[in-house]
Motif scaffolding. Structure first.
Motif, PDB file in Angstrom:
ATOM      1  N   GLY A  77      21.447  60.605  54.463  1.00 50.95           N
ATOM      2  CA  GLY A  77      22.663  61.576  55.695  1.00 50.95           C
ATOM      3  C   GLY A  77      22.615  61.053  57.364  1.00 50.95           C
ATOM      4  N   LEU A  78      22.416  59.786  56.495  1.00 49.41           N
ATOM      5  CA  LEU A  78      21.709  58.842  58.183  1.00 49.41           C
ATOM      6  C   LEU A  78      23.454  57.863  58.645  1.00 49.41           C
ATOM      7  N   MET A  79      23.138  57.564  59.259  1.00 53.20           N
ATOM      8  CA  MET A  79      24.298  56.985  60.174  1.00 53.20           C
ATOM      9  C   MET A  79      23.966  54.784  60.107  1.00 53.20           C
ATOM     10  N   HIS A  80      24.059  54.999  58.351  1.00 49.54           N
ATOM     11  CA  HIS A  80      24.462  53.396  58.489  1.00 49.54           C
ATOM     12  C   HIS A  80      22.842  52.414  58.929  1.00 49.54           C
ATOM     13  N   PRO A  81      21.843  53.270  58.128  1.00 44.31           N
ATOM     14  CA  PRO A  81      20.605  52.367  57.908  1.00 44.31           C
ATOM     15  C   PRO A  81      20.729  50.898  57.893  1.00 44.31           C
ATOM     16  N   ARG A  82      20.029  49.894  58.331  1.00 43.23           N
ATOM     17  CA  ARG A  82      19.908  48.953  58.308  1.00 43.23           C
ATOM     18  C   ARG A  82      18.052  48.669  58.488  1.00 43.23           C
ATOM     19  N   ILE A  83      17.747  48.533  58.937  1.00 42.47           N
ATOM     20  CA  ILE A  83      16.238  47.889  58.866  1.00 42.47           C
ATOM     21  C   ILE A  83      15.560  49.114  58.866  1.00 42.47           C
ATOM     22  N   VAL A  84      14.172  48.819  57.949  1.00 45.11           N
ATOM     23  CA  VAL A  84      13.249  50.294  58.193  1.00 45.11           C
ATOM     24  C   VAL A  84      12.329  49.611  58.385  1.00 45.11           C
ATOM     25  N   TYR A  85      11.310  50.150  59.614  1.00 42.97           N
ATOM     26  CA  TYR A  85      10.126  49.848  60.002  1.00 42.97           C
ATOM     27  C   TYR A  85       8.540  50.221  59.909  1.00 42.97           C
ATOM     28  N   PRO A  86       7.846  50.256  58.392  1.00 45.84           N
ATOM     29  CA  PRO A  86       6.757  51.294  58.990  1.00 45.84           C
ATOM     30  C   PRO A  86       5.637  51.334  59.774  1.00 45.84           C
ATOM     31  N   LEU A  87       5.052  52.290  60.463  1.00 43.90           N
ATOM     32  CA  LEU A  87       4.287  51.429  61.014  1.00 43.90           C
ATOM     33  C   LEU A  87       2.961  52.250  60.270  1.00 43.90           C
ATOM     34  N   SER A 335      25.128  32.772  45.676  1.00 45.63           N
ATOM     35  CA  SER A 335      25.945  32.484  46.859  1.00 45.63           C
ATOM     36  C   SER A 335      26.386  33.579  46.969  1.00 45.63           C
ATOM     37  N   HIS A 336      26.859  34.008  48.432  1.00 50.86           N
ATOM     38  CA  HIS A 336      27.541  35.709  49.113  1.00 50.86           C
ATOM     39  C   HIS A 336      27.034  36.189  48.695  1.00 50.86           C
ATOM     40  N   VAL A 337      25.671  36.332  48.149  1.00 46.76           N
ATOM     41  CA  VAL A 337      24.696  37.600  47.814  1.00 46.76           C
ATOM     42  C   VAL A 337      24.906  38.443  48.877  1.00 46.76           C
ATOM     43  N   ALA A 338      24.757  38.108  50.500  1.00 41.58           N
ATOM     44  CA  ALA A 338      24.313  38.477  51.598  1.00 41.58           C
ATOM     45  C   ALA A 338      23.197  39.122  51.628  1.00 41.58           C
ATOM     46  N   THR A 339      22.229  38.163  51.932  1.00 39.32           N
ATOM     47  CA  THR A 339      20.884  38.968  51.641  1.00 39.32           C
ATOM     48  C   THR A 339      20.351  39.253  53.011  1.00 39.32           C
ATOM     49  N   LEU A 340      20.242  40.147  52.744  1.00 41.60           N
ATOM     50  CA  LEU A 340      19.253  41.189  54.521  1.00 41.60           C
ATOM     51  C   LEU A 340      18.294  41.568  54.514  1.00 41.60           C
ATOM     52  N   GLY A 341      17.864  41.747  53.670  1.00 40.94           N
ATOM     53  CA  GLY A 341      15.952  42.291  53.454  1.00 40.94           C
ATOM     54  C   GLY A 341      14.547  41.096  53.368  1.00 40.94           C
ATOM     55  N   LEU A 342      13.928  41.164  54.119  1.00 48.31           N
ATOM     56  CA  LEU A 342      13.344  40.459  53.410  1.00 48.31           C
ATOM     57  C   LEU A 342      11.508  40.769  53.708  1.00 48.31           C
ATOM     58  N   ARG A 408      24.663  50.265  48.661  1.00 48.04           N
ATOM     59  CA  ARG A 408      23.969  48.540  49.982  1.00 48.04           C
ATOM     60  C   ARG A 408      23.384  48.439  50.210  1.00 48.04           C
ATOM     61  N   PRO A 409      22.061  47.718  49.640  1.00 43.59           N
ATOM     62  CA  PRO A 409      20.364  47.725  49.992  1.00 43.59           C
ATOM     63  C   PRO A 409      20.506  46.623  51.028  1.00 43.59           C
ATOM     64  N   VAL A 410      19.680  46.523  51.874  1.00 37.10           N
ATOM     65  CA  VAL A 410      19.689  46.127  53.605  1.00 37.10           C
ATOM     66  C   VAL A 410      18.441  45.747  53.759  1.00 37.10           C
ATOM     67  N   GLY A 411      17.782  46.101  54.935  1.00 31.98           N
ATOM     68  CA  GLY A 411      16.295  46.190  55.057  1.00 31.98           C
ATOM     69  C   GLY A 411      15.418  46.497  53.889  1.00 31.98           C
ATOM     70  N   ILE A 421      10.428  50.391  50.846  1.00 35.33           N
ATOM     71  CA  ILE A 421      10.753  51.137  51.517  1.00 35.33           C
ATOM     72  C   ILE A 421      12.475  50.390  51.591  1.00 35.33           C
ATOM     73  N   ILE A 422      13.872  50.859  51.123  1.00 40.08           N
ATOM     74  CA  ILE A 422      14.692  49.857  50.951  1.00 40.08           C
ATOM     75  C   ILE A 422      15.512  50.942  51.607  1.00 40.08           C
ATOM     76  N   ALA A 423      16.294  50.368  52.628  1.00 41.41           N
ATOM     77  CA  ALA A 423      17.596  50.996  53.861  1.00 41.41           C
ATOM     78  C   ALA A 423      18.677  50.558  52.852  1.00 41.41           C
ATOM     79  N   ASP A 424      19.705  51.796  52.782  1.00 41.80           N
ATOM     80  CA  ASP A 424      20.831  51.749  51.933  1.00 41.80           C
ATOM     81  C   ASP A 424      21.799  52.269  52.519  1.00 41.80           C
ATOM     82  N   ASP A 425      22.331  51.465  53.637  1.00 44.68           N
ATOM     83  CA  ASP A 425      23.374  51.506  54.278  1.00 44.68           C
ATOM     84  C   ASP A 425      25.149  51.844  53.912  1.00 44.68           C
ATOM     85  N   VAL A 426      25.256  52.061  52.284  1.00 44.23           N
ATOM     86  CA  VAL A 426      26.210  53.051  52.451  1.00 44.23           C
ATOM     87  C   VAL A 426      26.312  53.914  51.720  1.00 44.23           C
ATOM     88  N   GLY A 427      24.480  54.153  51.231  1.00 45.30           N
ATOM     89  CA  GLY A 427      24.517  55.303  50.282  1.00 45.30           C
ATOM     90  C   GLY A 427      23.602  55.966  51.505  1.00 45.30           C
TER      91      GLY A 427
END
Lengths: 438, 146
Positions: A77-87, A335-342, A408-411, A421-427
């Motif tokens: 129920g998040l609002m378009h999560p993109r980056i995850v950052y563990p402390l 090609s065109h995989v749109a790599t967003l997380g590393l 869709r996985p992002v960060g 930890i995986i951010a998923d901005d469509v789910g």
């Protein structure tokens, strides 16, 4: 006579151009690694497009993970999560964000926006950072609360020396912060401006701090696909900046990276690595996105060429001097995989198989048939360099018929227990992948 | 008993819309040329909009023409003009797709070539009056016996 000539030229052009409809991409595995296969570029009337419908996850559904691993939803129920950052204290920050939006400049802009929106790219972003606290370590947070909001399309975050740095699309802000806090009330102090403006084609600003905390690297994407908004709009764009953390002074560290969507510092060597999204509309197998080490002062090709000296004829005037200087990236990601997380692995904590290498989040294609990406993979490293075939870690984001997409996985990031930890901005979910219980 | 006034023809509307659309499409050749000579992107954007505008007006012209034929206000179809305009329209549809490419190849060289061919076709149709049908012949009053 005129009628015949006109009809024939029309037929030839239409047949040639609409051939794009049947222009299928080939096996992506040919384009992973240091020497991806590169076909000849094509010019289209209708460039290939294939967009699955975004439907989200039904209760009980989850991505599929590699053997020996299990996956749980940490938060939904998040609002378009993109980056995850563990402390370091176990809390996980989730940056929820989307594009600031833009005006259309040409007829195509109206249509392209609608096409991408079908795959969930136009959802409203939270413009905030949510904090997840899992005190008992069972993978399910007890606390989910908004840490700081009213941000402006935030993306990269870094916690250094009592300060949480947030890279909004137009500036890096500094917030006083101690892990343990659940709310930041102090206003952010601007550390440095970042290129944004009315036209902000690639809006994400990835950020990573050096190991000693003295510098912040920020990835700035280009302001177009291939300079179709004019060269002036690309001033300071398609570059990685080095920001001095104490003064806010910034300098361009590397250029020619079309959209460096995520940055990471390699443990041990301190080398900066980036995942970069390459250009579109010259074919389903051009140009492969890539993972590469970034050299101080390095130039990586955009816009005049790709993968070293492959010239892009859409840029005018051309620049052979810069093409000759272009560095070939280390490792293609197809090609065109749109790599967003590393995220670099931290030893054997997730699994011995993933001890030495990097996890890469592939958001997934919208301009290729068959679809590509929509998974989290592991890229093995040998002697400090990416090498060998990628290993799928989390798949099943795309339905098997390729018509709908659930997430869709992002960060991606590793928490202090070694879980991924995986951010998923469509789910609109944050997933946690850990070693399966014995 | 009312009759159409002596010598008055039904005035056709479709040439107006065709002339508007045709002018926009011809202007796109000029903006294409400017882009090809200075590579300033806004010229290419203008080309894109002009061709879209020309095609929208071509669609309106077709609807108006169809209405006039159906309502009996139009005379016989002049097939040369119809062909010139139909080919120009088909080529412009291809041209608008070419112009959606990014940067240089949106215009050079297929785009500007198509704009030039379309301009020649439209100039011929324009000099011939932009009409697809002959105007309906004027109705004659029946002879009245003194």
């Amino acid at each position: 006579m005129i009628r015949l000539a006109g009809a024939m030229s029309a037929l030839i052009l239409v047949a040639g151009g609409l051939g794009a409809c049947s222009d299928k991409g080939s096996d992506p595995m040919r384009q992973y690694g240091p020497n991806p296969w590169l076909p000849e570029p094509k010019q289209y009337l209708l460039p290939p497009m294939s967009v699955p419908k975004a439907v989200g996850w039904k209760p009980g559904q989850a991505p599929t993970v590699a053997p020996g691993l299990r996956i749980q939803a940490m938060a939904s129920g998040l609002m378009h999560p993109r980056i995850v950052y563990p402390l370091p204290n176990g809390d996980v920050l989730v940056v929820e964000s989307n594009s600031p939006g833009s005006k259309p400049y040409r007829p195509k802009d109206y249509i392209q926006g609608k096409v991408k929106a079908r795959a969930g790219a136009a959802a409203k972003g939270g413009n905030r950072i949510t904090l997840l606290r899992d005190a008992d370590g069972d993978g399910i947070p007890e606390l989910k609360t908004v840490l700081v909001d009213h941000l402006h399309s935030p993306y990269g975050v870094a916690w250094v020396a009592g300060t949480l740095y947030v890279a909004n699309t137009d500036a890096v802000l500094a917030f006083p912060f101690t892990p343990g806090q659940t709310r930041i009330t102090a206003p952010g102090v601007k550390l440095a401006d970042l290129p944004a403006g009315q036209m902000n084609h690639h809006w994400t600003k990835a950020m990573v701090a050096t190991a000693d905390g003295s510098k912040l690297y920020v990835g700035v994407g280009s302001n177009s696909n291939i300079t179709e908004n004019g060269m002036d709009a690309e001033e300071g764009r398609a570059a990685i900046y080095e920001v001095d953390r104490s003064t806010g002074a910034k300098r361009i560290y590397a250029t020619g990276t079309r959209n460096p969507t995520n940055l990471a510092i390699q443990p041990g060597t301190g080398t900066l690595f980036a995942v970069v999204n390459e250009r579109d509309e010259i074919g389903p197998d051009l140009v492969p996105d890539y993972l590469t080490s970034i050299r101080d002062g390095g130039f990586y090709g955009w816009p005049w060429s790709y993968w070293g000296n492959h010239v892009d004829v859409r840029v005018h005037p051309q620049n052979p001097a810069m093409v000759a200087k272009a560095i070939r990236p280390d490792y293609g990601l197809s090609s065109h995989v749109a790599t967003l997380g590393l995220a670099f692995s931290q030893g054997e904590t997730l699994s011995p198989r993933f001890a030495s290498g990097a996890f890469v989040g592939e958001h997934g294609s919208w301009d290729r048939s068959p679809l590509n990406g929509y998974q989290v993979i592991f890229v093995p490293f040998v002697n400090g360099r990416p090498s060998g075939a990628p290993v799928p870690v989390a798949t099943g984001f795309l339905a098997s018929d390729h018509r709908t997409v659930r997430g869709r996985p992002v960060g991606v990031a590793l928490d202090r227990t070694g879980a991924l930890i995986i951010a998923d901005d469509v789910g609109n979910v944050v997933w946690r992948v850990s070693a399966a219980a014995h | 008993m009312t009759e159409v006034a002596k010598g008055r023809e039904a005035r056709l509307l479709h040439p107006f819309f065709i002339s508007l659309g045709g002018t926009l499409l011809i202007a796109a050749l000029f903006t294409d040329f400017m882009y090809s000579s200075n590579a300033l992107m806004q010229w290419s954007n203008f080309s894109g909009w002009l061709i879209v505008g020309g095609l929208v007006l071509a669609l309106i012209s077709a609807i108006v023409l169809l209405a006039e034929v159906v309502l009996g206000r139009a005379g016989t179809i002049r097939w040369l003009d119809f062909t010139l305009l139909a080919v120009a329209t088909v080529l412009s549809i291809v041209n608008v797709l070419v112009h959606t490419r990014d940067a240089w190849t949106s215009v050079v060289s297929t785009g500007i070539t198509l704009s030039a061919i379309v301009t020649v076709l439209l100039l011929v149709a324009g000099i011939r009056g932009w009409t697809v049908t002959a105007p309906r012949a004027p109705r004659r009053e029946p002879e009245t016996r003194p």
